[in-house]
Design an enzyme around this catalytic site. Structure first.
Site, PDB file in Angstrom:
ATOM      1  N   ASP A   1       0.848  -1.185   0.000  1.00 38.72           N
ATOM      2  CA  ASP A   1       0.000   0.000   0.000  1.00 38.72           C
ATOM      3  C   ASP A   1       0.885   1.237   0.000  1.00 38.72           C
ATOM      4  O   ASP A   1       1.731   1.399   0.890  1.00 38.72           O
ATOM      5  CB  ASP A   1      -0.908   0.015   1.233  1.00 38.72           C
ATOM      6  CG  ASP A   1      -2.000  -1.047   1.173  1.00 38.72           C
ATOM      7  OD1 ASP A   1      -1.970  -1.861   0.231  1.00 38.72           O
ATOM      8  OD2 ASP A   1      -2.869  -1.051   2.062  1.00 38.72           O
TER       9      ASP A   1
ATOM     10  N   ASP B   1     -15.651  -3.564  -1.687  1.00 36.48           N
ATOM     11  CA  ASP B   1     -15.411  -3.398  -0.259  1.00 36.48           C
ATOM     12  C   ASP B   1     -16.769  -3.334   0.425  1.00 36.48           C
ATOM     13  O   ASP B   1     -17.632  -2.560   0.004  1.00 36.48           O
ATOM     14  CB  ASP B   1     -14.641  -2.105   0.007  1.00 36.48           C
ATOM     15  CG  ASP B   1     -13.368  -2.016  -0.828  1.00 36.48           C
ATOM     16  OD1 ASP B   1     -12.749  -3.068  -1.063  1.00 36.48           O
ATOM     17  OD2 ASP B   1     -13.005  -0.904  -1.248  1.00 36.48           O
TER      18      ASP B   1
END
EC number: 5.3.1.16
Length: 248
Positions: A8, A131
């Site tokens: 990330d 998500d």
């Protein structure tokens, strides 16, 4: 079962967030290229990159770091990327740079026509990232909860021709609280395309539980905080998954 290390990117560094909160980040490395090489050397067979700044900005922000990673490892293993991908030009640019899969999340939910166009133009390279919290889809770096049921949306996107679905349980991401196996299996059973689990992977027991349901259509799992904190030894976990599934 593919174990896919997550890198990330925030401000050019490798970080982990807790539950998608940009203000609660831990830096695990200043050199994204070295991090990519580290996971490759540990036996990774795919990498998962996220442009965190891009996800919130709605456009690529960490492109220099991403290009550097692709230059280093893109010829050796597939790399997938999500965050800030909102137009076909961006997809084309990244694929030209050696990216294997583009992950479209918020843009797919808000603008399904864009996802359909992307699947038409770049078939075989588009993964949708869904998500969800309590079965409802969230967008915009998880800051907005929609009324969409994750299974319904995933089936719709499957019809568009997406290559697979990455399913993240927001309530568990970055918390090391265990993968939401039941929700992931429910989604995989509703689809014919592969599902990649994400959010909350904590230890080798999670890997064993996922391997037990791999036949339902779960192709892999994103490995985040646990492999950075040392709670999960990546190489040992991939070896265990291979042994359980007869790949070793």
């Amino acid at each position: 079962m593919l174990l896919i290390p997550a890198i990330d990117l925030k401000d050019g560094r490798c970080v982990r967030l807790k539950q998608g909160d940009m203000n609660v980040s831990t830096t695990f490395g200043e050199d994204p290229v070295a991090m990519a090489r580290r996971w490759l050397d540990a036996g990774a067979r795919r990498l998962h990159l996220v442009d965190l700044n891009g996800a919130f900005a709605g456009k690529p922000v960490n492109e220099p770091a991403i290009k550097a990673i692709l230059k280093e490892v893109g010829d050796e293993i597939p790399v997938q990327l999500g965050g800030g991908i909102r137009d076909l030009d961006t997809i084309e640019r990244y694929l030209d740079d050696g990216l294997s899969y583009v992950i479209i999340g918020t843009a797919a939910v808000k603008n399904p026509g864009f996802l359909r166009d992307a699947c038409t133009a770049f078939g075989g390279h588009i993964i949708v990232g869904l998500d969800a919290k309590d079965g409802k889809v969230a967008t915009d770096g998880w800051s907005k909860l929609t009324g969409h049921e994750v299974v319904d949306l995933a089936k719709k996107f499957e019809d568009y021709g997406v290559e697979g679905v990455i399913y993240t349980d927001i309530g568990r991401d970055g918390m090391l609280s265990g993968i939401n196996i039941d929700a992931t299996v429910k989604l995989a059973q509703a689809l014919t395309i592969p599902v990649i689990a994400s959010g909350g992977l904590s230890d080798i027991a999670d890997i064993e539980r996922l391997c037990a349901v791999e036949g339902e259509g779960i192709e892999g799992v994103i490995c985040g905080r646990a492999i950075y904190t040392g709670d999960l030894d990546f190489a040992a976990a991939q070896a265990r998954a291979d042994a359980l599934n007869g790949d070793a």
